[in-house]
Write a protein that holds these residues in place. Sequence first.
Motif, short mmCIF file in Angstrom:
data_model
loop_
_atom_site.label_atom_id
_atom_site.label_comp_id
_atom_site.label_asym_id
_atom_site.label_seq_id
_atom_site.Cartn_x
_atom_site.Cartn_y
_atom_site.Cartn_z
N VAL A 1 8.57 11.41 7.03
CA VAL A 1 7.70 10.47 7.37
C VAL A 1 7.84 10.22 8.75
CG1 VAL A 1 7.02 8.07 7.26
CG2 VAL A 1 7.25 9.35 5.00
N THR A 2 9.10 10.09 9.16
CA THR A 2 9.28 9.67 10.89
C THR A 2 8.71 10.88 11.51
OG1 THR A 2 11.36 8.55 10.21
CG2 THR A 2 11.01 9.49 12.53
N LEU A 3 9.06 12.18 11.24
CA LEU A 3 8.82 13.46 11.83
C LEU A 3 7.03 13.45 11.95
CD1 LEU A 3 11.05 16.09 10.27
CD2 LEU A 3 10.83 15.31 12.53
N PHE A 4 6.44 13.06 11.00
CA PHE A 4 4.79 13.15 10.79
C PHE A 4 4.34 11.99 11.88
CE2 PHE A 4 0.45 12.41 9.45
CZ PHE A 4 0.04 13.57 9.66
N THR A 5 4.69 10.71 11.44
CA THR A 5 4.29 9.44 12.18
C THR A 5 4.24 9.60 13.45
OG1 THR A 5 5.78 8.36 11.20
CG2 THR A 5 4.13 8.38 9.79
N VAL A 6 5.57 9.79 13.93
CA VAL A 6 5.98 9.68 15.47
C VAL A 6 5.69 10.67 16.15
CG1 VAL A 6 7.98 9.14 17.03
CG2 VAL A 6 7.98 7.90 14.75
N ASN A 7 5.85 11.89 15.47
CA ASN A 7 5.80 12.89 16.49
C ASN A 7 4.38 13.87 16.32
OD1 ASN A 7 8.52 12.54 17.16
ND2 ASN A 7 9.16 14.10 15.45
N ILE A 8 3.61 13.41 15.22
CA ILE A 8 2.39 14.22 15.16
C ILE A 8 1.24 13.04 15.23
CG2 ILE A 8 0.86 15.65 13.82
CD1 ILE A 8 3.40 16.80 12.68
N TYR A 9 1.35 11.96 14.26
CA TYR A 9 0.30 11.18 14.09
C TYR A 9 0.10 10.35 15.64
CZ TYR A 9 -2.25 7.06 12.42
OH TYR A 9 -3.42 5.97 12.18
N LYS A 10 1.32 9.97 15.77
CA LYS A 10 1.12 8.83 17.14
C LYS A 10 1.02 9.93 18.61
CE LYS A 10 2.57 5.15 18.26
NZ LYS A 10 1.70 3.78 18.76
N LYS A 11 1.39 10.88 18.62
CA LYS A 11 1.33 11.87 19.81
C LYS A 11 0.05 12.57 19.91
CE LYS A 11 5.92 11.51 21.05
NZ LYS A 11 6.13 10.84 22.42
N SER A 12 -0.49 12.93 18.76
CA SER A 12 -1.66 13.82 18.84
C SER A 12 -2.73 13.37 18.13
CB SER A 12 -1.30 15.46 18.29
OG SER A 12 -0.45 16.00 19.12
N LEU A 13 -2.69 12.81 16.96
CA LEU A 13 -3.82 12.60 16.17
C LEU A 13 -4.41 10.93 16.72
CD1 LEU A 13 -2.59 13.66 12.59
CD2 LEU A 13 -4.25 14.84 14.40
N LYS A 14 -3.47 10.08 16.72
CA LYS A 14 -3.92 8.73 17.21
C LYS A 14 -3.26 7.99 17.83
CE LYS A 14 -6.38 4.82 15.24
NZ LYS A 14 -6.99 4.13 13.88
N PRO A 15 -3.04 8.12 19.09
CA PRO A 15 -2.05 7.71 20.03
C PRO A 15 -2.22 6.28 20.28
CG PRO A 15 -3.10 9.76 21.21
CD PRO A 15 -3.91 9.24 19.87
N ASP A 16 -3.39 5.53 19.91
CA ASP A 16 -3.45 4.28 20.15
C ASP A 16 -3.05 3.59 18.82
OD1 ASP A 16 -5.53 5.26 18.75
OD2 ASP A 16 -6.86 3.81 19.66
N ALA A 17 -2.59 4.11 17.86
CA ALA A 17 -2.43 3.38 16.55
C ALA A 17 -1.28 2.25 16.79
CB ALA A 17 -1.89 4.58 15.68
N THR A 18 -1.56 1.21 15.99
CA THR A 18 -0.80 0.08 16.14
C THR A 18 0.75 0.23 15.39
OG1 THR A 18 -1.63 -1.03 14.12
CG2 THR A 18 -2.52 -1.55 16.50
N GLU A 19 1.42 -0.56 15.45
CA GLU A 19 3.02 -0.75 14.78
C GLU A 19 2.41 -0.65 13.23
OE1 GLU A 19 6.49 -0.90 16.07
OE2 GLU A 19 5.16 0.45 17.16
N ALA A 20 1.67 -1.41 12.74
CA ALA A 20 1.32 -1.57 11.48
C ALA A 20 0.56 -0.48 10.59
CB ALA A 20 0.39 -2.80 11.10
N GLN A 21 -0.22 0.01 11.72
CA GLN A 21 -0.94 1.40 11.18
C GLN A 21 -0.01 2.42 10.86
OE1 GLN A 21 -4.07 1.60 14.37
NE2 GLN A 21 -5.65 1.04 12.91
N THR A 22 1.00 2.65 11.91
CA THR A 22 1.93 3.82 11.74
C THR A 22 2.84 3.70 10.41
OG1 THR A 22 1.77 3.76 14.26
CG2 THR A 22 3.63 4.81 12.98
N VAL A 23 3.28 2.30 10.52
CA VAL A 23 4.11 2.25 9.08
C VAL A 23 3.41 2.44 7.85
CG1 VAL A 23 5.56 0.65 8.05
CG2 VAL A 23 5.80 0.82 10.53
N LYS A 24 2.05 2.06 7.89
CA LYS A 24 1.42 1.85 6.69
C LYS A 24 0.95 3.47 6.41
CE LYS A 24 -3.27 0.30 4.68
NZ LYS A 24 -4.44 -0.40 4.97
N LEU A 25 0.66 4.27 7.21
CA LEU A 25 0.33 5.72 7.17
C LEU A 25 1.68 6.47 6.67
CD1 LEU A 25 -1.60 8.12 7.37
CD2 LEU A 25 -0.19 8.40 9.68
N GLY A 26 2.82 5.89 7.20
CA GLY A 26 4.15 6.59 6.98
C GLY A 26 4.43 6.47 5.35
#
Length: 563
Positions: free
Chosen positions: A353-378
């Motif tokens: 989950v860390t690898l995807f959310t921190v390294n792919i989701y936050k970096k490439s797919l949705k850089p403006d994602a909030t903390e809550a959105q990131t954890v929820k997706l994870g």
Amino acid sequence: MLSLLSFLAFTGLVAFIAYKKTHNAHLTESSEGYFLGGRSLTGVYIGGSMLLMNMSTEHLVGLNGLSFRTGFIVMAWEVMAALTIVLFAMYFLPKYLKLGISSIPEYLERRFDKQTLTITSILFLAMYVVSLLPIVLYTGALALESLFQVSNVFHVDKTTALWFMVWGVGLLGTIYAVFGGIKAIAVADTVNGVGLITGGLTVTCFSLAYVGDGNIWGGLVEVFQSHPDKFNSIGSSDSLVPFSTLFTGLIISNMFFWCTNQSIVQKALGAKNLAEGQKGVLLCAFFKLVVPSIIILPGIIAYHIFNGQIDNPDNAYPNLVHLVLPEMLVGFFAAVVVGAVFSTFSGGLNSSVTLFTVNIYKKSLKPDATEAQTVKLGKYLGLGLAFVAMGVAPLVANAPDGLFYLIQQLQGIFNAPILSVVLVGLLTKRVPAIAAKLGLVFGMSAYILFNFVIKIDLHFFHLLGILFVLNVVFMLIIGHFYPQEAYEDVYTEQVDIKPWNMGKPVATLVCLASVSMYVFLAENKPDWVQTVYYIVATVALVYIFGSIGKALINAPKKVPEAS
């Protein structure tokens, strides 16, 4: 009934302690809290979590199955692991904490580029889903079937029982990983780690007492005298894991696992400071030298008790446990086995989950994602990966050379390419990003081609070592002809990186103990080896005790308070 009560009691205790220690919104709602425990982990939690993340049922079942077949030569995985853990504590961890990273691919992005981060993140994800999570669940189910005879209790066939237990244990591990975050995993791991060491040593002692008619030492002597070849630390040339592989692919595999594998490294990245991180990592190294008595010796005892006659060596340890333990302790040990399974499973899920959310989701797919959105997706991703792993787990049965050996072969696809890129990144300043990306693709493709397609007549560890060297040389050649601007590390000051003052002597002690195990168990060793060993051991002990004495003398004195 007694076994069920002891099972429920210990499992409930672990859950209660984990809840009390992590009942904090910051640790489950912020990304740093969820993935790194708020950078607040101390040495005991780090050491316990690293050990149990590694030591699960693929060791209890798989490695004891290998020792049933081949003997103590398979201790190479554990003893070499202790040496590479020392390397992680003294070299890799200070660099990682200085950079304040949350994952290994994040470092590769800083050193190379975003595409390198994406590629390595995908490789790690594939490794967990293909070669770790399903096998861990299956070996756990296999052990529980033998301990509790679940198929007989519910009057179903063994295949149905295995599916039932895979999903039961998998769902329990998913709860910890998805809803508790890494600190809940670390706390549960520590408690389960104590239980696993205690329960594992209990199985060994009861097994030896069974052989020796109540005399543990007598049982050990009988097993050793009956099968001296099983205790030879260097084995023979036709061993499943030849001694020569220690110096080629086995050390590469261990370095990858303990120095760059996200699911292991992530525990230490959550350290409150470098000193606590080194304490925890070196504590794990010490326990790796103890665990051969838990995950290797019982396999040899089982070989003696069952006269080498078991339909599948992976059943050796579960059958032994069921034979020698009293009913109440069977329940306790089953709880420990479940804890070991969901420790590795939940740790792998959290890392994925860390690898995807921190390294792919936050970096490439949705850089403006909030903390809550990131954890929820994870959390949603963790649930999805868990269901995939639980669906695949029963399909890995009947590996021809044992489940543990299968894991090592599959992870060879990923470990040499990733380790080579990380090492080149750390040790050089001008090797460009294109070299890293080509190195990852070349290393993975070459291993699959030669080990699984062409199937050349070479032990896969030797192949791994050769491909690792070729990969490094390949990247260095590109760096020579197409150098990039020099890269410089930047200290982020997220944690204090002052090293532990006892780190070096403790690291030396672990290394000396590792070498000693090989020297004392090796058969037909030349006299000069013994002589060199005693000289080196003497020098090492003088350094260790001298360093400890110096540290005690220089320790700050407490000034008494004025009355």
